[in-house]
Design a protein around this motif. Structure first.
Motif, PDB file in Angstrom:
ATOM      1  N   GLN A  98      -2.316  18.461  14.183  1.00  0.00           N
ATOM      2  CA  GLN A  98      -1.571  17.237  14.446  1.00  0.00           C
ATOM      3  C   GLN A  98      -2.199  16.462  15.600  1.00  0.00           C
ATOM      4  OE1 GLN A  98       2.335  17.471  16.258  1.00  0.00           O
ATOM      5  NE2 GLN A  98       3.042  15.663  15.146  1.00  0.00           N
ATOM      6  N   LEU A  99      -2.553  17.164  16.672  1.00  0.00           N
ATOM      7  CA  LEU A  99      -3.144  16.498  17.842  1.00  0.00           C
ATOM      8  C   LEU A  99      -4.489  15.858  17.508  1.00  0.00           C
ATOM      9  CD1 LEU A  99      -2.297  19.066  20.660  1.00  0.00           C
ATOM     10  CD2 LEU A  99      -1.417  16.732  20.465  1.00  0.00           C
ATOM     11  N   GLU A 100      -5.291  16.562  16.736  1.00  0.00           N
ATOM     12  CA  GLU A 100      -6.593  16.007  16.354  1.00  0.00           C
ATOM     13  C   GLU A 100      -6.423  14.770  15.488  1.00  0.00           C
ATOM     14  OE1 GLU A 100      -8.550  19.311  14.548  1.00  0.00           O
ATOM     15  OE2 GLU A 100      -9.230  20.159  16.466  1.00  0.00           O
ATOM     16  N   SER A 101      -5.473  14.811  14.568  1.00  0.00           N
ATOM     17  CA  SER A 101      -5.198  13.653  13.715  1.00  0.00           C
ATOM     18  C   SER A 101      -4.649  12.497  14.547  1.00  0.00           C
ATOM     19  CB  SER A 101      -4.210  14.045  12.618  1.00  0.00           C
ATOM     20  OG  SER A 101      -4.071  13.005  11.680  1.00  0.00           O
ATOM     21  N   PHE A 102      -3.755  12.805  15.478  1.00  0.00           N
ATOM     22  CA  PHE A 102      -3.229  11.785  16.390  1.00  0.00           C
ATOM     23  C   PHE A 102      -4.369  11.136  17.175  1.00  0.00           C
ATOM     24  CE2 PHE A 102      -2.177  11.091  20.909  1.00  0.00           C
ATOM     25  CZ  PHE A 102      -1.360   9.973  20.785  1.00  0.00           C
ATOM     26  N   ARG A 103      -5.247  11.948  17.720  1.00  0.00           N
ATOM     27  CA  ARG A 103      -6.390  11.435  18.501  1.00  0.00           C
ATOM     28  C   ARG A 103      -7.279  10.530  17.656  1.00  0.00           C
ATOM     29  NH1 ARG A 103     -10.378  16.047  19.343  1.00  0.00           N
ATOM     30  NH2 ARG A 103     -10.702  15.505  17.157  1.00  0.00           N
ATOM     31  N   ASP A 104      -7.626  10.995  16.456  1.00  0.00           N
ATOM     32  CA  ASP A 104      -8.618  10.288  15.636  1.00  0.00           C
ATOM     33  C   ASP A 104      -8.064   9.042  14.951  1.00  0.00           C
ATOM     34  OD1 ASP A 104     -10.377  12.264  16.356  1.00  0.00           O
ATOM     35  OD2 ASP A 104     -10.125  13.416  14.505  1.00  0.00           O
ATOM     36  N   HIS A 105      -6.756   8.955  14.806  1.00  0.00           N
ATOM     37  CA  HIS A 105      -6.172   7.816  14.090  1.00  0.00           C
ATOM     38  C   HIS A 105      -5.269   6.978  14.993  1.00  0.00           C
ATOM     39  CE1 HIS A 105      -7.757   9.270  10.273  1.00  0.00           C
ATOM     40  NE2 HIS A 105      -7.368  10.478  10.625  1.00  0.00           N
ATOM     41  N   VAL A 106      -4.146   7.523  15.401  1.00  0.00           N
ATOM     42  CA  VAL A 106      -3.161   6.743  16.163  1.00  0.00           C
ATOM     43  C   VAL A 106      -3.701   6.319  17.523  1.00  0.00           C
ATOM     44  CG1 VAL A 106      -0.868   6.786  17.210  1.00  0.00           C
ATOM     45  CG2 VAL A 106      -1.243   7.844  14.976  1.00  0.00           C
ATOM     46  N   LEU A 107      -4.202   7.276  18.293  1.00  0.00           N
ATOM     47  CA  LEU A 107      -4.650   6.969  19.652  1.00  0.00           C
ATOM     48  C   LEU A 107      -5.835   6.007  19.651  1.00  0.00           C
ATOM     49  CD1 LEU A 107      -4.301   7.430  22.662  1.00  0.00           C
ATOM     50  CD2 LEU A 107      -5.784   9.448  22.482  1.00  0.00           C
ATOM     51  N   LYS A 108      -6.814   6.277  18.816  1.00  0.00           N
ATOM     52  CA  LYS A 108      -7.985   5.399  18.776  1.00  0.00           C
ATOM     53  C   LYS A 108      -7.625   4.002  18.263  1.00  0.00           C
ATOM     54  CE  LYS A 108     -11.521   8.968  18.726  1.00  0.00           C
ATOM     55  NZ  LYS A 108     -12.676   9.595  18.027  1.00  0.00           N
ATOM     56  N   GLU A 109      -6.669   3.936  17.331  1.00  0.00           N
ATOM     57  CA  GLU A 109      -6.201   2.628  16.846  1.00  0.00           C
ATOM     58  C   GLU A 109      -5.562   1.834  17.971  1.00  0.00           C
ATOM     59  OE1 GLU A 109      -2.287   1.168  14.555  1.00  0.00           O
ATOM     60  OE2 GLU A 109      -3.485   2.554  13.352  1.00  0.00           O
ATOM     61  N   LYS A 110      -4.700   2.502  18.753  1.00  0.00           N
ATOM     62  CA  LYS A 110      -4.009   1.822  19.853  1.00  0.00           C
ATOM     63  C   LYS A 110      -4.993   1.370  20.926  1.00  0.00           C
ATOM     64  CE  LYS A 110      -0.203   1.126  18.695  1.00  0.00           C
ATOM     65  NZ  LYS A 110       0.148  -0.269  18.660  1.00  0.00           N
ATOM     66  N   ILE A 111      -5.954   2.221  21.237  1.00  0.00           N
ATOM     67  CA  ILE A 111      -6.956   1.881  22.247  1.00  0.00           C
ATOM     68  C   ILE A 111      -7.761   0.662  21.809  1.00  0.00           C
ATOM     69  CG2 ILE A 111      -9.145   2.662  23.258  1.00  0.00           C
ATOM     70  CD1 ILE A 111      -7.852   5.467  23.470  1.00  0.00           C
ATOM     71  N   GLU A 112      -8.141   0.628  20.537  1.00  0.00           N
ATOM     72  CA  GLU A 112      -8.922  -0.503  20.015  1.00  0.00           C
ATOM     73  C   GLU A 112      -8.100  -1.791  20.024  1.00  0.00           C
ATOM     74  OE1 GLU A 112     -12.241  -2.322  19.178  1.00  0.00           O
ATOM     75  OE2 GLU A 112     -12.087  -0.177  19.600  1.00  0.00           O
ATOM     76  N   GLU A 113      -6.812  -1.673  19.662  1.00  0.00           N
ATOM     77  CA  GLU A 113      -5.920  -2.843  19.705  1.00  0.00           C
ATOM     78  C   GLU A 113      -5.830  -3.420  21.122  1.00  0.00           C
ATOM     79  OE1 GLU A 113      -2.017  -1.950  18.325  1.00  0.00           O
ATOM     80  OE2 GLU A 113      -2.623  -1.663  16.235  1.00  0.00           O
TER      81      GLU A 113
END
Length: 292
Positions: A98-113
């Motif tokens: 879950q953490l790896e998926s969060f990092r690779d999708h949600v977190l990176k998406e938010k950072i890019e936004e």
């Protein structure tokens, strides 16, 4: 938050609790914390609370309920009650997929936004942080993803828990080997230093986090949490009844900024709880998005 009540039964003699006393104590706990305890766990009340009753010189659970309601030390005892109600089973890097998926999708998406918007800031709320492993893990993830760029960002992780004792432990930031059972060795060596009590989190990791005691059943307290881009509330709402789940999830929705995400534990779902979030499916996790 982890597991509600341990399954370990003490060898000491337990004080018996009647059905009526169980209902009184259960209802008091629900009123104060929103945690609902099924009557099938009645025997766990006896095993978990007997030592506390003995320490207070009380011979019955009825007397304990009166103590909680009317004694001059009831405020301090309420904190003890919260410790007894929650087991706080947790660790670093818990639910790795879950953490790896969060990092690779949600977190990176938010950072890019945020980069595109020219706002190098990120607010994360860890609701039910226990002894601190989750918010420290989130801080480490941010260090890993942003690296040298981290210094340019304003990042705030608000970490709250029902138990003052857990918040105190989290603030100390010292952990035994058990807390690292699912943690990559290189992460442990990079972000912790050896300590007489085990391993101590490095100050740079803790710098992003503000710990505070908070009751998710206290709506006014929840409103004081800064508006968040991401809310983490893992392994907490499974201990609430339907009404409490809806109220807490509603508070998370109100707190989240537009397009923010709510992350629940892998065994938790918003099915029949809320229709206001859009489930976004990623390998290993579901992220609930506040659209608009």
């Amino acid at each position: 938050m982890g597991s509600l009540f341990s399954n370990t039964i003490s060898l000491r003699k337990s004080v018996q609790i009647s059905d009526d006393e169980f209902v009184q104590l259960r209802d008091f706990i629900y009123e104060k914390s929103g945690i609902f305890v099924d009557i099938k766990r009645k025997y766990l009340f006896e095993s978990r609370f007997s030592k506390r009753l003995s320490a207070l010189g009380l011979s019955s659970f009825g007397d304990y309920v009166k103590f909680l309601k009317y004694d001059s030390n009831k405020a301090q005892e309420l904190n003890k009650l919260f410790e007894l109600v929650t087991t706080n089973e947790t660790s670093f890097w818990r639910d790795t997929k879950q953490l790896e998926s969060f990092r690779d999708h949600v977190l990176k998406e938010k950072i890019e936004e945020q980069r595109k918007a020219g706002k190098l800031e990120l607010n994360i709320w860890s609701a039910g942080c226990s002894s601190g492993e989750e918010p420290y893990t989130l801080s480490i993830l941010l260090h890993e993803v942003l690296r040298m760029e981290l210094a340019k960002w304003r990042i705030n992780i608000t970490a709250v828990d029902l138990s003052p004792a857990m918040i105190e432990r989290a603030q100390k930031g010292v952990y035994g080997e058990y807390a690292f059972k699912t943690t990559p060795e290189e992460i442990k060596n990079r972000y912790f230093t050896k300590d007489p009590g085990g391993w101590k989190i490095k100050p740079a990791v803790g710098k992003l986090i503000k710990f505070q005691q908070m009751n998710l059943n206290d709506r006014m307290s929840l409103k004081r949490v800064p508006r968040s881009h991401i809310v983490f509330c893992r392994n907490v709402i499974i201990y609430f009844d339907q009404d409490m789940k809806q109220r807490v999830v509603g508070s998370f929705y109100d707190n989240l900024l537009p397009d923010g995400y709510l992350m629940l534990g892998h065994s938790e779902t918003l099915h029949k709880v809320s229709k206001t979030f859009k489930p976004i499916y990623h390998p290993g996790t579901i992220a609930y998005k506040k659209e608009g």
